[in-house]
Motif scaffolding. Structure first.
Motif, short mmCIF file in Angstrom:
data_model
loop_
_atom_site.label_atom_id
_atom_site.label_comp_id
_atom_site.label_asym_id
_atom_site.label_seq_id
_atom_site.Cartn_x
_atom_site.Cartn_y
_atom_site.Cartn_z
N HIS A 1 -24.63 11.03 33.53
CA HIS A 1 -25.52 9.95 33.95
C HIS A 1 -25.90 9.12 32.72
CE1 HIS A 1 -29.49 8.78 36.27
NE2 HIS A 1 -28.87 7.72 35.75
N PHE A 2 -25.40 7.88 32.64
CA PHE A 2 -25.79 6.94 31.60
C PHE A 2 -26.76 5.94 32.20
CE2 PHE A 2 -21.41 7.89 29.85
CZ PHE A 2 -21.88 8.60 28.75
N ARG A 3 -27.86 5.67 31.50
CA ARG A 3 -28.86 4.71 31.97
C ARG A 3 -29.14 3.69 30.88
NH1 ARG A 3 -32.84 4.16 35.92
NH2 ARG A 3 -34.86 3.35 35.28
N VAL B 1 -21.27 0.53 28.36
CA VAL B 1 -20.09 1.34 28.67
C VAL B 1 -18.90 0.40 28.82
CG1 VAL B 1 -19.09 3.07 30.21
CG2 VAL B 1 -21.58 2.96 29.90
N LEU C 1 -14.41 4.47 29.81
CA LEU C 1 -14.15 5.13 31.09
C LEU C 1 -12.74 5.70 31.15
CD1 LEU C 1 -15.91 2.57 33.47
CD2 LEU C 1 -16.79 4.78 32.68
N LEU D 1 -23.60 5.28 36.42
CA LEU D 1 -23.73 4.19 35.45
C LEU D 1 -24.89 3.33 35.94
CD1 LEU D 1 -19.93 3.36 35.03
CD2 LEU D 1 -21.33 4.94 33.70
N CYS E 1 -26.27 -0.16 33.62
CA CYS E 1 -25.39 -0.27 32.47
C CYS E 1 -24.66 -1.60 32.46
CB CYS E 1 -24.38 0.88 32.46
SG CYS E 1 -25.13 2.50 32.13
N LEU F 1 -23.70 3.09 40.70
CA LEU F 1 -23.55 1.90 39.84
C LEU F 1 -24.73 0.94 39.99
CD1 LEU F 1 -19.86 1.19 40.94
CD2 LEU F 1 -20.55 2.40 38.87
N SER G 1 -26.08 -2.27 37.76
CA SER G 1 -25.24 -2.44 36.57
C SER G 1 -24.61 -3.83 36.57
CB SER G 1 -24.13 -1.37 36.54
OG SER G 1 -24.66 -0.13 36.14
#
Length: 593
Positions: free
Chosen positions: A116-118, A122, A127, A143, A146, A169, A172
């Motif tokens: 989990h990227f917040r 990216v 990816l 994501l 992001c 997503l 994002s």
């Protein structure tokens, strides 16, 4: 030697094997942290058995250090840019790059199943690298808010990750080149449970791919989409036999009676975008079953909100704009006794709104506090407020863990300021509060009120303060309390930098600080009392709007000036190397680890 080995296997009467079994059932990270400090053995058992880690700020450590500490992680959540970036208060190129983390993940972390990227950057190649090494085992990829990637990067994910159960997503910033990513997801995946591309620009979506997804993924329970015509999703809903949550979409032309969409009876969480009064009958058959309702992007007026809410007696979560009005909150308090979470945002058209029903003020707050006593979370924008309305929350809402209130500038005069007594009663009554935000206007809280916040915020770990206090004395009194405060954000407060630095040095649990708009222009020498080991300090000096010369005349581009900002945080990684030009580190020789 035998005794030494026996001591190694036993700690406080608990064997190594038994301790490992016990640790498996302890999920709270604070309990884990405390246990890992008992002795070296417990530290090592925690390292071997820890399954999930949340890193609240990506520059507090390094990927390699994380890998050495927790080699068997199954789930990682990583936050990048400061929260202020959501409001365009942080330079776009500030940092928060996911690349270094993904490179480490691709080599190690063989047990990782969820990522989990917040608020991170990216890139498509990130990816590609991720799925090349983890594509066969990755079950969840989030994501969250992001940027930096496109649908080409998503195509790598959906083509390779066939065990993916969650693809998230929401909000994002994604370069939408085509819809191939969704086609590959629908074609290759049969276990997907959650798909979320809500509030994105992903509009190259075909009805056929959504229908194929519903047919192939019988376990799909949640889908949140972007702007897609709902009346074209009739077959999608027919195939989605397990669907419990739907949000997004748009309502275009009114369908005729032969083309009306029938929402699945399994739905319990609903967020229809741009729904108007004429479309509400489509929701009514489900209303009594709904537990969550998102009306943030609806086109309903105050009375429409009342008509819908009173049909939802089992509602636990509601999100809306302040067009809901005091009347809507009164109906909510009367009809929804199970409500636990409430979010009321400011409407974009509020300044042009002439209907007095569309106002949230102290009377609406009073209805809520007395009628929805199970509330655990409330975030609300109000036009007016009184001490009495805050006191009611302290009296009735004992389960509140997260309280956030913003006082808007719609009303020229607020009669009951300052809110010192109301804030004190709220904090004294709501002993479970762990997150607290109070964003007022000058005069909203005196130094005495600020001292009350410090004195009675015994469990609060995150706090946002806006336009509170009168002088340096207030922040100094505040800093004598808040024993567990880890993250502090402040804006528009009237403190000098040196006093702020002294106050921060007294907040012994503080790990993160963001401040904007102090009393005087930034002077880094005044911040020296805050400098200490492992403490990085970044300065954002005042920036003026950009200028352009055209035909000899100066044209000011519409870009607001950014006041001084301070960002400070604990870091075991030392000073980062990717500072943008708008950021200046303070005293690196002190803050390097």
């Amino acid at each position: 030697m035998a005794n030494r080995n026996m001591n190694r296997m036993m700690s406080f009467g608990v064997s190594d094997v038994a301790l490992g079994c016990i640790m498996e059932y302890i999920d709270d990270p604070r309990d884990r942290d405390a246990m890992s400090l008992v002795c070296r053995l417990w530290y090592e058992v925690d390292a071997r058995t820890r399954k999930h880690i949340t890193i609240a700020f990506c520059y507090t450590t390094t990927p390699a250090r994380l890998r050495r500490r927790f080699p068997r992680l199954e789930s990682l959540k990583l936050k990048g840019k400061p929260r202020a970036s959501m409001f365009n208060l942080i330079p776009e190129d500030w940092g928060g790059y996911a690349g270094p983390w993904i490179n480490e993940i691709s080599v190690d972390f063989n047990c990782l199943k969820s990522l989990h990227f917040r608020r991170m950057i990216v890139q498509d190649n990130d990816l590609k690298v991720l799925v090349a090494s983890r594509g066969q085992t990755l079950q969840a990829l989030k994501l969250d808010k992001c940027s930096g990637f496109s649908t080409d990067g998503l195509l790598h994910v959906t083509r390779s990750c066939r065990c993916l159960r969650t693809l998230y997503l929401e909000e994002s910033s994604i370069d939408d080149k085509n819809g191939d990513w969704l086609h590959e997801l629908a074609l290759n995946n049969t276990v997907l449970e959650t798909l979320n591309f809500y509030m994105t620009d992903l509009n190259n979506i075909s009805n056929q791919d959504l229908e194929l997804l519903a047919r192939n993924c019988r376990s799909l329970v949640s889908i949140k989409i972007s702007e897609h015509e709902i009346f074209n999703l009739k077959d999608f809903f027919r195939y989605s036999t397990a669907l419990e949550e739907f949000a997004g979409g748009t309502f275009g032309e009114q369908p005729d009676k032969y083309n009306t969409v029938i929402l699945p009876q399994t739905l319990r969480r609903l967020g229809p975008s741009f729904i108007e009064k004429d479309m509400m009958p489509m929701v009514y058959p489900l209303a009594s079953l709904l537990k969550k309702l998102d009306l943030l992007y609806s086109l309903l007026d105050t009375e429409d909100h009342c008509q819908l809410i009173q049909r939802c007696p089992n509602l636990e979560v509601l999100e809306a704009r302040n067009v809901i009005g005091n009347r809507g909150l009164e109906v909510l308090a009367q009809s929804c006794k199970k409500l636990k979470r409430l979010r009321i945002e400011r409407g974009e058209d509020e300044e042009d709104m002439e209907d007095e029903q569309g106002v949230v003020s102290q009377s609406g707050l009073s209805f809520l506090a007395q009628g929805c006593v199970e509330l655990e979370y409330i975030a609300i924008h109000v036009s007016d407020i009184t001490n009495a309305s805050l006191e009611l929350f302290g009296t009735h809402c004992k389960n509140l863990c997260d309280f956030r209130i913003v006082l808007l500038d719609r009303e020229a005069h607020i009669a009951d300021l300052p809110l010192d007594n109301g804030v004190r009663a709220l904090l004294m009554g709501c002993q479970k509060l762990k997150r607290f935000a109070l964003y007022l206007r000058p005069g909203g809280l005196t130094d005495v009120g600020l001292s009350y916040i410090g004195q009675y915020s015994n469990e609060v770990r995150w706090m946002l303060l806006g336009y509170v206090g009168e002088s340096d004395a207030g922040i100094l009194e505040f800093s004598k309390g808040c024993p567990k405060l880890q993250k502090l954000e402040m804006r528009g407060c009237c403190f000098t930098e040196r006093t702020l630095a002294l106050a921060v040095s007294q907040l012994t649990s503080l790990r993160y600080l963001w401040v904007q708009q102090l009393r005087v222009p930034l002077s880094s020498s005044d911040l020296t009392p805050m400098v200490r080991r492992y403490w990085n300090i970044e300065l954002f000096p005042y920036t003026r709007p950009s200028h352009t010369l055209r035909d000899g005349n100066e044209i000011i581009v519409e870009q607001p000036a950014q006041p001084d900002q301070i960002l400070a945080y604990y870091s075991l990684a030392g000073q980062r190397s990717d500072y943008p030009s708008a950021v200046r580190p303070l005293n690196p020789q002190y803050s390097r680890s």
